[in-house]
Design a protein around this motif. Structure first.
Motif, PDB file in Angstrom:
ATOM      1  N   MET A   1      16.812  -2.521 -68.227  1.00  0.00           N
ATOM      2  CA  MET A   1      16.723  -0.781 -68.650  1.00  0.00           C
ATOM      3  C   MET A   1      16.716  -0.847 -70.274  1.00  0.00           C
ATOM      4  O   MET A   1      18.006  -0.648 -70.930  1.00  0.00           O
ATOM      5  CB  MET A   1      17.735  -0.223 -68.134  1.00  0.00           C
ATOM      6  CG  MET A   1      17.783   1.287 -68.314  1.00  0.00           C
ATOM      7  SD  MET A   1      15.812   1.776 -67.872  1.00  0.00           S
ATOM      8  CE  MET A   1      15.481   1.301 -66.280  1.00  0.00           C
TER       9      MET A   1
ATOM     10  N   ALA B   1      12.579   2.467 -63.676  1.00  0.00           N
ATOM     11  CA  ALA B   1      13.930   2.811 -63.237  1.00  0.00           C
ATOM     12  C   ALA B   1      14.134   3.314 -61.947  1.00  0.00           C
ATOM     13  O   ALA B   1      13.136   3.928 -61.231  1.00  0.00           O
ATOM     14  CB  ALA B   1      14.178   4.072 -64.316  1.00  0.00           C
TER      15      ALA B   1
ATOM     16  N   ALA C   1      20.270   5.079 -70.159  1.00  0.00           N
ATOM     17  CA  ALA C   1      18.916   5.250 -70.575  1.00  0.00           C
ATOM     18  C   ALA C   1      18.691   6.742 -70.753  1.00  0.00           C
ATOM     19  O   ALA C   1      17.954   6.903 -71.695  1.00  0.00           O
ATOM     20  CB  ALA C   1      18.135   4.408 -69.760  1.00  0.00           C
TER      21      ALA C   1
HETATM   22  O1  LIG Z   1      12.865   9.115 -68.737  1.00  0.00           O
HETATM   23  C1  LIG Z   1      12.530   8.118 -67.805  1.00  0.00           C
HETATM   24  O2  LIG Z   1      12.588   8.103 -66.589  1.00  0.00           O
HETATM   25  C2  LIG Z   1      12.547   6.647 -68.535  1.00  0.00           C
HETATM   26  C3  LIG Z   1      13.502   5.794 -68.046  1.00  0.00           C
HETATM   27  C4  LIG Z   1      14.598   5.741 -69.305  1.00  0.00           C
HETATM   28  C5  LIG Z   1      13.735   6.342 -70.210  1.00  0.00           C
HETATM   29  N1  LIG Z   1      12.691   6.798 -69.873  1.00  0.00           N
END
Ligand SMILES: O=C(O)[C@@H]1CCC=N1
Ligand SMILES: NC(=O)C1=CN([C@@H]2O[C@H](COP(=O)(O)OP(=O)(O)OC[C@H]3O[C@@H](n4cnc5c(N)ncnc54)[C@H](OP(=O)(O)O)[C@@H]3O)[C@@H](O)[C@H]2O)C=CC1
Length: 236
Positions: A94, A76, A141
């Motif tokens: 993603m 991310a 996300a």
């Molecule tokens: O929480 C996070 O940074 C990672 C990216 C999206 C889900 N989990």
């Protein structure tokens, strides 16, 4: 993603880096573990890069990349421009943890055929037209996690008031599925879909008023803005 690929019945061979949960995944699905990432890259056509964002650039350095390989980075906030130039093509994606049940709507950019085919095994594959649009969609996300937390909080609240926890878990979760399906599968404007269910003076309206007084939707929007700012900050 490995769980989802295994469930999808792919005939492609999945091999694992020796790090992280590789032993459990290899044992559960009968997969091979490479000696190191050098061997992994030598043996693979598509490589999924799923290390923490701060490790992403270092993880791909010094490996025997070749043309026609594809790296699918799910890290991310790591922009394409942050990666060193390598012969392989890098695609950003993603996924949600629902890849495990092949139900993750997964955004990706750019739209490379081989990457799309792999991602589509894990749920709806949604190609985006630009990296900027991809970053905005990546906020989703985090929203996915917040939605799970609202489900969890609702179940905890219901059971604290005496409802059966197992029943509440299914009820609340299926209600979120139903809410999503009504929006995803009907063409009406979202305001009209909501308007249909909000009885004037009724319980939904009451709850929306309380939520507004308590800081919604401003709090939610602030969370989205904070995540987007993190995703688009350089040097994550
Ligand atoms: O929480 C996070 O940074 C990672 C990216 C999206 C889900 N989990
Ligand atoms: N969790 C999620 O639902 C989602 C995560 N992502 C992205 O996936 C990435 C990982 O997140 P998450 O799984 O939660 O994080 P974790 O910290 O749980 O996992 C990171 C993994 O990377 C491994 N690792 C680190 N360096 C290397 C390397 N050079 N080669 C091979 N493996 C390495 C670690 O292994 P070891 O334990 O041996 O150090 C560890 O297993 C992040 O960039 C995140 O943004 C994207 C979408 C959803």
């Amino acid at each position: 993603m490995v769980e989802g690929l295994a469930r999808s019945g792919t005939r492609d061979t999945v091999i694992l880096s020796p790090r992280g949960k590789s032993s459990q995944l290899a044992a559960r699905h009968g997969l091979a573990i490479c000696a190191d990432n050098h061997e992994l890259v030598e043996r693979s056509d598509i490589i999924i890069l799923a290390v923490r964002p701060e490790d992403a650039v270092g993880a791909i350095q010094g490996l025997p990349w070749r043309k026609n390989q594809i790296v699918i980075s799910v890290c991310a906030g790591v922009a394409l421009s942050q990666f060193p130039a390598i012969p392989a093509r890098i695609v950003r994606a993603m996924p949600l943890t629902a890849t495990e049940i092949n139900a993750s709507p997964t955004v990706f950019y750019p739209d490379v055929r081989e990457a799309r085919a792999l991602i589509a095994r894990l749920g709806p594959a949604i190609a985006l037209g630009s990296e900027k649009e991809f970053e905005i969609a990546t906020v989703n996300a985090a929203i996915y996690g917040w939605a799970q937390d609202i489900v969890r909080q609702s179940v905890v609240w219901g059971s604290s008031r005496g409802a059966d926890e197992t029943l509440m878990r299914q009820l609340v979760a299926q209600t979120f599925v139903a809410a999503g399906r009504m929006i995803a599968e009907t063409a009406q404007p979202m305001e009209a879909i909501l308007g249909d269910l909000v009885t004037p003076g009724g319980i939904t309206e009451l709850g929306l008023q309380v939520l507004d007084l308590e800081g919604q939707p401003a709090a939610w929007q602030a969370a989205c803005e904070a995540v987007l700012a993190r995703l688009t900050a350089t040097g994550t």
